[in-house]
Design a protein around this motif. Sequence first.
Motif, short mmCIF file in Angstrom:
data_model
loop_
_atom_site.label_atom_id
_atom_site.label_comp_id
_atom_site.label_asym_id
_atom_site.label_seq_id
_atom_site.Cartn_x
_atom_site.Cartn_y
_atom_site.Cartn_z
N ASP A 82 44.63 37.65 34.98
CA ASP A 82 44.35 36.55 34.08
C ASP A 82 45.54 35.59 33.98
O ASP A 82 45.38 34.41 33.71
CB ASP A 82 43.98 37.08 32.69
CG ASP A 82 43.33 36.04 31.82
OD1 ASP A 82 42.37 35.39 32.27
OD2 ASP A 82 43.80 35.87 30.68
N ILE A 83 46.72 36.09 34.23
CA ILE A 83 47.94 35.29 34.13
C ILE A 83 47.95 34.18 35.19
O ILE A 83 48.44 33.09 34.93
CB ILE A 83 49.18 36.19 34.28
CG1 ILE A 83 49.25 37.13 33.09
CG2 ILE A 83 50.45 35.38 34.42
CD1 ILE A 83 50.25 38.25 33.26
N TRP A 84 47.42 34.46 36.37
CA TRP A 84 47.51 33.47 37.44
C TRP A 84 46.18 32.77 37.71
O TRP A 84 46.04 32.08 38.72
CB TRP A 84 48.08 34.07 38.72
CG TRP A 84 47.32 35.24 39.29
CD1 TRP A 84 46.05 35.24 39.78
CD2 TRP A 84 47.79 36.56 39.45
NE1 TRP A 84 45.71 36.48 40.22
CE2 TRP A 84 46.77 37.32 40.04
CE3 TRP A 84 49.01 37.19 39.16
CZ2 TRP A 84 46.90 38.68 40.33
CZ3 TRP A 84 49.13 38.54 39.44
CH2 TRP A 84 48.09 39.27 40.02
N GLN A 85 45.22 32.87 36.82
CA GLN A 85 43.94 32.19 37.00
C GLN A 85 44.16 30.69 37.17
O GLN A 85 44.81 30.06 36.35
CB GLN A 85 43.01 32.43 35.83
CG GLN A 85 42.42 33.80 35.79
CD GLN A 85 41.60 34.12 37.01
OE1 GLN A 85 40.85 33.30 37.53
NE2 GLN A 85 41.74 35.34 37.48
N GLY A 86 43.63 30.15 38.24
CA GLY A 86 43.77 28.73 38.52
C GLY A 86 45.16 28.30 38.96
O GLY A 86 45.44 27.12 39.09
N ARG A 87 46.03 29.28 39.21
CA ARG A 87 47.41 28.98 39.61
C ARG A 87 47.75 29.81 40.85
O ARG A 87 48.44 30.83 40.76
CB ARG A 87 48.38 29.32 38.48
CG ARG A 87 48.27 28.49 37.22
CD ARG A 87 48.88 27.11 37.36
NE ARG A 87 50.22 27.09 37.93
CZ ARG A 87 51.34 27.18 37.23
NH1 ARG A 87 51.30 27.27 35.92
NH2 ARG A 87 52.52 27.14 37.84
N PRO A 88 47.28 29.41 42.03
CA PRO A 88 47.59 30.16 43.24
C PRO A 88 49.09 30.26 43.49
O PRO A 88 49.56 31.21 44.11
CB PRO A 88 46.87 29.41 44.35
CG PRO A 88 46.46 28.11 43.78
CD PRO A 88 46.43 28.25 42.29
N ASP A 89 49.86 29.30 42.97
CA ASP A 89 51.31 29.36 43.13
C ASP A 89 51.89 30.57 42.39
O ASP A 89 52.80 31.24 42.88
CB ASP A 89 51.97 28.08 42.66
CG ASP A 89 51.68 27.75 41.20
OD1 ASP A 89 50.52 27.95 40.75
OD2 ASP A 89 52.59 27.28 40.50
N LEU A 90 51.34 30.87 41.21
CA LEU A 90 51.80 32.05 40.47
C LEU A 90 51.37 33.34 41.16
O LEU A 90 52.11 34.32 41.16
CB LEU A 90 51.28 32.02 39.03
CG LEU A 90 51.82 30.93 38.13
CD1 LEU A 90 51.20 31.02 36.73
CD2 LEU A 90 53.33 31.00 38.04
N PHE A 91 50.17 33.33 41.72
CA PHE A 91 49.68 34.49 42.46
C PHE A 91 50.63 34.80 43.62
O PHE A 91 51.08 35.93 43.78
CB PHE A 91 48.27 34.21 42.97
CG PHE A 91 47.69 35.31 43.81
CD1 PHE A 91 47.13 36.42 43.22
CD2 PHE A 91 47.69 35.22 45.20
CE1 PHE A 91 46.58 37.44 43.99
CE2 PHE A 91 47.15 36.23 45.98
CZ PHE A 91 46.60 37.34 45.36
N GLU A 92 50.96 33.77 44.39
CA GLU A 92 51.87 33.95 45.53
C GLU A 92 53.26 34.35 45.07
O GLU A 92 53.91 35.21 45.67
CB GLU A 92 51.91 32.69 46.39
CG GLU A 92 50.60 32.35 47.06
CD GLU A 92 50.07 33.46 47.98
OE1 GLU A 92 50.88 34.18 48.61
OE2 GLU A 92 48.84 33.59 48.07
N ALA A 93 53.73 33.76 43.98
CA ALA A 93 55.06 34.10 43.45
C ALA A 93 55.11 35.56 43.00
O ALA A 93 56.10 36.27 43.24
CB ALA A 93 55.42 33.18 42.29
N PHE A 94 54.04 36.02 42.37
CA PHE A 94 53.99 37.42 41.93
C PHE A 94 54.13 38.36 43.12
O PHE A 94 54.93 39.29 43.11
CB PHE A 94 52.69 37.71 41.17
CG PHE A 94 52.55 39.16 40.80
CD1 PHE A 94 53.14 39.63 39.64
CD2 PHE A 94 51.85 40.04 41.61
CE1 PHE A 94 53.03 40.98 39.29
CE2 PHE A 94 51.74 41.38 41.27
CZ PHE A 94 52.32 41.85 40.11
N PHE A 95 53.35 38.10 44.16
CA PHE A 95 53.38 39.00 45.30
C PHE A 95 54.64 38.83 46.14
O PHE A 95 55.06 39.78 46.82
CB PHE A 95 52.10 38.90 46.13
CG PHE A 95 50.99 39.67 45.49
CD1 PHE A 95 50.91 41.04 45.64
CD2 PHE A 95 50.06 39.04 44.69
CE1 PHE A 95 49.92 41.76 45.02
CE2 PHE A 95 49.06 39.75 44.06
CZ PHE A 95 48.98 41.13 44.23
#
Length: 103
Positions: free
Chosen positions: A35-48
Amino acid sequence: MLLTTQDDSLLRVGLIDFERSELDPAVRDFARLADIWQGRPDLFEAFFTGYGRPVTDGDRQRLRCEAALDAISGIAYGHTHDDPELLARGLRTLRALRADTFI
């Protein structure tokens, strides 16, 4: 997660959530964080990137399945226990999965 210290050296930091700890694949925990990175693929990539390895296609498929199960569980629990925040998160996740905007 890697953090930079004041002298630009790297520091590795980990987080363990014992509240809901159980033996499961790591991707199960990622579904709870999604839920933290919903609509934010940049956050998804940063997390991984911080996780230390790229996301595989298998991870993405499993994450979508785990997110759907987690959303349904959250909706049921949120409804039964009058938890509007959990209910809203579950509904948000299902909408994102259906619209194919989850990740």
